[in-house]
Each structure stands twice: as C-alpha cells, then as structure tokens.
Design a protein around this motif. Structure first.
Motif, PDB file in Angstrom:
ATOM      1  N   ASP A 140       0.824  -1.222   0.000  1.00 24.79           N
ATOM      2  CA  ASP A 140       0.000   0.000   0.000  1.00 24.79           C
ATOM      3  C   ASP A 140       0.853   1.266   0.000  1.00 24.79           C
ATOM      4  O   ASP A 140       0.517   2.243   0.669  1.00 24.79           O
ATOM      5  N   ASP A 169      -0.991   0.234  -4.403  1.00 24.67           N
ATOM      6  CA  ASP A 169      -2.377  -0.154  -4.179  1.00 24.67           C
ATOM      7  C   ASP A 169      -3.258   0.160  -5.395  1.00 24.67           C
ATOM      8  O   ASP A 169      -2.984   1.082  -6.157  1.00 24.67           O
ATOM      9  N   GLU A 188      -0.655  -3.506  -8.020  1.00 23.64           N
ATOM     10  CA  GLU A 188      -1.823  -4.336  -7.708  1.00 23.64           C
ATOM     11  C   GLU A 188      -3.085  -3.780  -8.363  1.00 23.64           C
ATOM     12  O   GLU A 188      -3.139  -2.601  -8.713  1.00 23.64           O
TER      13      GLU A 188
HETATM   14 MG    MG Z   1      -4.147  -2.832  -0.143  1.00 23.71          MG
END
Ligand code: MG
Ligand code: C2E
Ligand code: MG
Ligand code: MG
Length: 277
Positions: free
Chosen positions: A182, A204, A238
């Motif tokens: 993140d 993220d 991601e």
């Molecule tokens: Mg995450």
C-alpha cells in the motif's frame, strides 16, 4: 461454490452508526471463539503475482478469509483492523504464517523461485519475540527462506524505527524478502525507505483503477516507479483489471503485476488446479 467477495456480502464490523458497542463486542467475541475453536471458518486464498513482461507466475499473496454462520463471508478489511488490536490476533498471525507456508511448499517443486507473500500486522511485529517466533515457524514447516516475502504496511510506522530496522536487517540476512504494501497511502513513506531494508514496493489499486484518465494518479504512479528504479526495488502494481491499464503501465518501470486480469484470489485447491504442472 464461489468464495469471491461481493459488495453487501457481509455485515460485520461495519463502521456505521447503527452498530452499537454491544453488537461489536458480540462480533469480536464470535471471532475470538472461532480462533479458539481451532480457527474455525478461517481459510487462506492465494492470488497470483505475475511477471510484468511475460505475465508468467512469479509469486502468490496469501489473503485471509473468515466464513461464519451468522455473518457470512467476511472480508479481511472488516475484521483485521479490529482483531489485530486484540490479544487473540497473535495466534491467528502464527496460523496464517504456518498455513501459507505449508500450503505453498509443494508448489515449489514446480516453481522453485516462487515468492510466497504473507501480510503482517504491526501488532505481530510489536512483540519482542517476533524474530524468534518466525524462525520457529519456518523451521517447523521447513519452508525455504529465500521463497518467503513478508508484506508490511505503512501502519507499521507506528512502530519504533529501531525495532523495524532491527528485524528487517536480521531476517534479510537470512534471505527473507520484505515488501512495503500500500505504498503512498499512508504518511512518512520516505522515512521507512530510508531506515529499513525493503526489496519490493507494492502500489495499491487506489492509484491504478483510474490511471487512464486521472492526471494525478499518472504522476503519482510514475514517481513511485522512478523511485523504485533508482532504489533498485522491485515494483509490484496491484489491482490490474483491464488489458488497457496493463499496457499503459508496461511503459514505465514495473516488475510485477497482481490483479483480477490475471486472477482473483483462489482457494488452495483452485490454485493447485490452475498452476501445478
Ligand atoms: Mg491494499
Ligand atoms: P492487500 O495486502 O493490499 O491485498 C490486496 C487486496 O486487493 C486483496 O483484498 C485483493 O483481493 C485485492 N485485489 C487484488 N487485485 C484486485 C483487482 O484487480 N481488483 C480489485 N477490486 N481488488 C483486487 P482482500 O483479500 O480483501 O484484502 C484486503 C486487505 O486485508 C489486504 O490488502 C491486507 O491489508 C489485509 N489482509 C488480507 N489478508 C491478510 C492477512 O493474512 N494478514 C494481515 N495482517 N492482513 C491481511
Ligand atoms: Mg498485501
Ligand atoms: Mg497491497
């Protein structure tokens, strides 16, 4: 039967005004009892991580789920933040490490370089026997350290920097990798980069989902990418859901992708069916 989460699938631990203290205590109690009842209803899903150029499997991230008669299938964002402050979490944390390592161990025969990513909570790291504890679990499961990658989030900044630096140093020397999860969503990320041993940065989905149209997301992701290149970190992006976003991101420095475009998180059985050769 599908284990994938849909919106509205869950009712627990929602931060709404209607759930009063008593309800919350009841929910916490139910989840504690499940942990005490041999981790009843808990299971791990595994989401593939792929090479950004070839899209071949390079790793996998273990993601926890909890299924309960009363509350249904509960996603981790709805129970981890509450549970991790509870003393019962350390047992669950150990169970996650053990289960992920033993589940994925046989796959290393087919994929000797597979990187198994496991999320850590800052409350696990806070314990002063964290290093000994993880070493114990690794020796019990006999999992190769070079295949292990521990994901830590920026919430770990709440921890003592010396403590963070210390355990990442000790474990890095044993070839365990560290990913900063993140990245960019919290505060003081640069401090962490300066002070602790990191191998991989993960961006993220929040920065990625609108990247084709959002100028600020483009600037942010581009900057993180340059930073990773300079620091010689791997970069895993991601939340890739479309080929258009993948193609766009392939123009910048990026080493790995993770997202529904390649696969949703799978049960252990589904994962084996799809990937064992
Ligand atoms: Mg995450
Ligand atoms: P995370 O570690 O950043 O994990 C990535 C999350 O993004 C996962 O959600 C994954 O299912 C989701 N995701 C991946 N690709 C896509 C995509 O293309 N589209 C969309 N919409 N979502 C995607 P999940 O499994 O719900 O986990 C949420 C968070 O809960 C994790 O974020 C992590 O912070 C925490 N968590 C999950 N498992 C564990 C665990 O075993 N231990 C700890 N401490 N935290 C965990
Ligand atoms: Mg993660
Ligand atoms: Mg992440």
């Amino acid at each position: 039967e599908s284990i994938h989460l849909r919106q509205g699938d869950f009712v627990i631990f929602k931060d709404d005004l209607n759930s009063n203290i008593n309800e919350r205590l009841e929910q916490l109690n139910t989840i504690r009892n499940s942990i005490a009842d041999n981790f009843k209803g808990f299971f791990l899903c595994y989401q593939p991580i792929v090479d950004s150029k070839t899209t071949k499997l390079t790793g996998v991230e273990a993601l926890i789920r909890w299924k309960n008669d009363t509350y249904g299938l509960v996603p981790p964002n709805n129970f981890i933040p509450i549970l991790e402050k509870d003393s019962s979490f350390s047992q669950l944390g150990d169970w996650i490490l053990k289960t992920a390592m033993s589940d994925m161990q046989p796959l290393l025969l087919d994929y000797p370089d597979l990187e198994v990513n496991i999320n850590l909570s800052y409350t696990q790291l806070e314990k002063n026997d964290f290093v000994e504890n993880i070493e114990k679990i690794i020796s019990q499961t006999n999992f190769p350290k070079k295949n292990l990658c521990l994901e830590i989030t920026e919430r770990c900044r709440l921890l003592d920097t010396d403590l963070l630096r210390n355990f990442t140093e000790v474990l890095s020397k044993q070839n365990i990798k560290f990913a900063l999860d993140d990245f960019g969503t919290g505060f003081s990320s640069f401090n962490v980069l300066k002070n602790i041993k990191i191998d991989i940065i993960k961006i993220d989905r929040d920065f990625v989902k609108n990247i084709l149209t959002s100028k600020s997301d483009k600037i942010i992701v581009n900057s993180i990418s340059k930073l990773c290149k300079e620091f010689e970190f791997d970069l895993c992006i991601e939340g890739i859901e479309t080929p258009e976003i993948m193609d766009f991101l392939r123009k910048i420095y990026v080493t790995n992708f993770q997202g529904y475009l390649f696969s949703k998180p799978l049960t252990k059985e589904e994962f084996y069916k799809k990937y064992s050769v």
